[in-house]
Design a protein around this motif. Structure first.
Motif, PDB file in Angstrom:
ATOM      1  N   GLU A   1      60.613  96.844  65.142  1.00 33.55           N
ATOM      2  CA  GLU A   1      60.979  96.192  64.296  1.00 33.55           C
ATOM      3  C   GLU A   1      62.500  96.040  64.211  1.00 33.55           C
ATOM      4  OE1 GLU A   1      59.022  96.395  60.582  1.00 33.55           O
ATOM      5  OE2 GLU A   1      57.302  97.624  61.417  1.00 33.55           O
ATOM      6  N   LEU A   2      63.001  94.722  64.493  1.00 27.98           N
ATOM      7  CA  LEU A   2      64.400  94.492  64.764  1.00 27.98           C
ATOM      8  C   LEU A   2      64.872  94.053  63.327  1.00 27.98           C
ATOM      9  CD1 LEU A   2      64.978  93.830  68.408  1.00 27.98           C
ATOM     10  CD2 LEU A   2      65.323  96.258  67.255  1.00 27.98           C
ATOM     11  N   ASP A   3      64.633  94.122  62.345  1.00 27.53           N
ATOM     12  CA  ASP A   3      64.926  93.453  61.129  1.00 27.53           C
ATOM     13  C   ASP A   3      66.250  93.831  60.556  1.00 27.53           C
ATOM     14  OD1 ASP A   3      64.374  96.018  59.951  1.00 27.53           O
ATOM     15  OD2 ASP A   3      62.473  95.477  59.143  1.00 27.53           O
TER      16      ASP A   3
ATOM     17  N   VAL B   1      70.038 100.697  68.091  1.00 28.42           N
ATOM     18  CA  VAL B   1      68.827 101.038  68.811  1.00 28.42           C
ATOM     19  C   VAL B   1      68.974 101.960  69.837  1.00 28.42           C
ATOM     20  CG1 VAL B   1      66.863  99.800  69.774  1.00 28.42           C
ATOM     21  CG2 VAL B   1      67.866  98.711  67.917  1.00 28.42           C
ATOM     22  N   ILE B   2      68.221 103.139  70.012  1.00 27.95           N
ATOM     23  CA  ILE B   2      68.008 103.926  71.090  1.00 27.95           C
ATOM     24  C   ILE B   2      66.860 103.293  71.945  1.00 27.95           C
ATOM     25  CG2 ILE B   2      67.633 106.232  71.869  1.00 27.95           C
ATOM     26  CD1 ILE B   2      70.127 106.127  70.328  1.00 27.95           C
ATOM     27  N   LEU B   3      67.140 103.225  73.236  1.00 24.76           N
ATOM     28  CA  LEU B   3      66.121 102.970  74.178  1.00 24.76           C
ATOM     29  C   LEU B   3      66.243 103.800  75.568  1.00 24.76           C
ATOM     30  CD1 LEU B   3      64.442 100.768  75.397  1.00 24.76           C
ATOM     31  CD2 LEU B   3      66.279  99.593  76.424  1.00 24.76           C
ATOM     32  N   GLY B   4      64.853 104.319  75.847  1.00 22.13           N
ATOM     33  CA  GLY B   4      64.983 105.108  77.024  1.00 22.13           C
ATOM     34  C   GLY B   4      64.362 104.460  78.018  1.00 22.13           C
ATOM     35  N   ILE B   5      64.921 104.695  79.285  1.00 21.80           N
ATOM     36  CA  ILE B   5      64.740 104.085  80.808  1.00 21.80           C
ATOM     37  C   ILE B   5      64.435 105.218  81.644  1.00 21.80           C
ATOM     38  CG2 ILE B   5      65.512 102.348  82.026  1.00 21.80           C
ATOM     39  CD1 ILE B   5      67.679 101.799  80.320  1.00 21.80           C
TER      40      ILE B   5
ATOM     41  N   TYR C   1      63.610 102.897  69.738  1.00 13.90           N
ATOM     42  CA  TYR C   1      62.643 101.712  70.453  1.00 13.90           C
ATOM     43  C   TYR C   1      61.713 102.172  71.515  1.00 13.90           C
ATOM     44  CZ  TYR C   1      62.271  96.501  71.217  1.00 13.90           C
ATOM     45  OH  TYR C   1      61.906  95.257  71.237  1.00 13.90           O
ATOM     46  N   GLY C   2      61.803 103.629  71.650  1.00 11.19           N
ATOM     47  CA  GLY C   2      61.039 104.025  72.778  1.00 11.19           C
ATOM     48  C   GLY C   2      61.443 103.835  74.242  1.00 11.19           C
TER      49      GLY C   2
END
Length: 305
Positions: free
Chosen positions: A28-30, A36-40, A88-89
């Protein structure tokens, strides 16, 4: 979205390690989210030792060791008071399919950046910075690159997926302004007579005062929006053995953290920490170093606010 159980409030260091620093896990980007942390989990562009697909999980697991400190030393504020963060997963893509990965990563990065959030990505091999730069440019315009690494990663190559040629392609695509970009910690061969980036090599960085190093970085970058990319092999293997292409003679973890703390004045719009390969690690040394760098970057971004 509740941020009450946020940094240092979890009573057990070893329980529920599902996200970086125990952050809320969601998409949820409210208005309650700033960063935001994002894994790749991708390493199909690796030229040496593979295994960085496990980097994002390794960094998250090691971050549990950092959760107890409510106000991280030497900062004088509680991070969640200034910056509301979300994990963010991971990017999920078809196994073995680089095109699928790029499509999914681009879609996620575009979604996060278009919502006016600061994106901090966990790798994964360093090729990932190229599609991330493409997304960042759509929302921030041409960028200055601040690149920490043992390698310049501007190898002349037509290979579509190569973690050593991102910064050969990025200027050609107009993504970064090389006149305002700088590489820190380099200690491997590059074209010394015709190199588009300013280089602060590892020996020079280790010998100079912190103020001198920071002055060089800030003068080069100027007022441009900055993409900061940190390859963990910028650190000496004594501090980061768990990586695909370790090179002796690098920065200490302390020197790297000191430099990062001095970047509060820069306009960092996105960042990544790449090339963590836990299989070559011992006692989570590399994963902990990477988690600490990510946490430090969040404080740097928060301090500017």
């Amino acid at each position: 979205m509740s941020f009450s159980n946020h940094f240092g409030n979890d009573p057990n260091t070893y329980a529920n390690i599902f996200s970086f620093m125990g952050l809320p896990l969601g998409r949820e980007l409210d208005d309650a989210v700033d960063a935001v942390i994002l894994g790749i989990p991708y390493d199909l562009a690796t030229s040496g030792r593979s295994g960085t697909r496990y980097g994002p999980n390794g960094i998250r697991q090691a971050s549990a060791q950092l959760r107890w400190e409510e106000k991280r030393w030497p900062w004088t504020f509680k991070l969640s008071d200034k910056l509301r963060c979300l994990d963010y997963g991971d990017v999920c893509f078809t196994d073995g399919d680089s095109e699928s990965m790029i499509a999914e990563l681009t879609d996620m990065a575009d979604t996060i950046l278009s919502a006016d959030k600061t994106l901090l990505s966990l790798g994964g091999d360093h090729f990932l910075t190229l599609p991330l730069l493409r997304s960042a440019v759509k929302h921030h315009g041409q960028l200055a690159l601040l690149h920490f690494d043992a390698h310049t990663d501007n190898e002349v190559s037509d290979a579509k997926y190569n973690h050593g040629s991102m910064f050969y392609h990025a200027p050609k695509e107009g993504l970064i302004d090389t006149d305002h970009s700088i590489q820190v910690g380099i200690r491997t061969e590059y074209n010394y007579d015709d190199h588009p980036f300013k280089v602060l090599d590892a020996s020079w960085v280790n010998e100079q005062s912190l103020d001198t190093v920071l002055a060089e970085i800030k003068q080069r970058v100027g007022n441009m929006p900055v993409y900061l990319s940190f390859d963990i092999d910028c650190l000496d293997p004594a501090f980061a053995p768990g990586t695909g292409t370790p090179v002796s003679g690098g920065l200490t973890a302390d020197r790297a953290l000191q430099i990062l703390r001095g970047l509060q004045d820069l306009n960092i719009v996105a960042a990544d920490v790449m090339e963590v390969a836990p299989a070559y690690d011992h006692a989570e040394i590399t994963s902990l170093a990477a988690a600490t760098i990510v946490l430090e970057l969040l404080h740097v971004i928060a301090a500017k606010r």
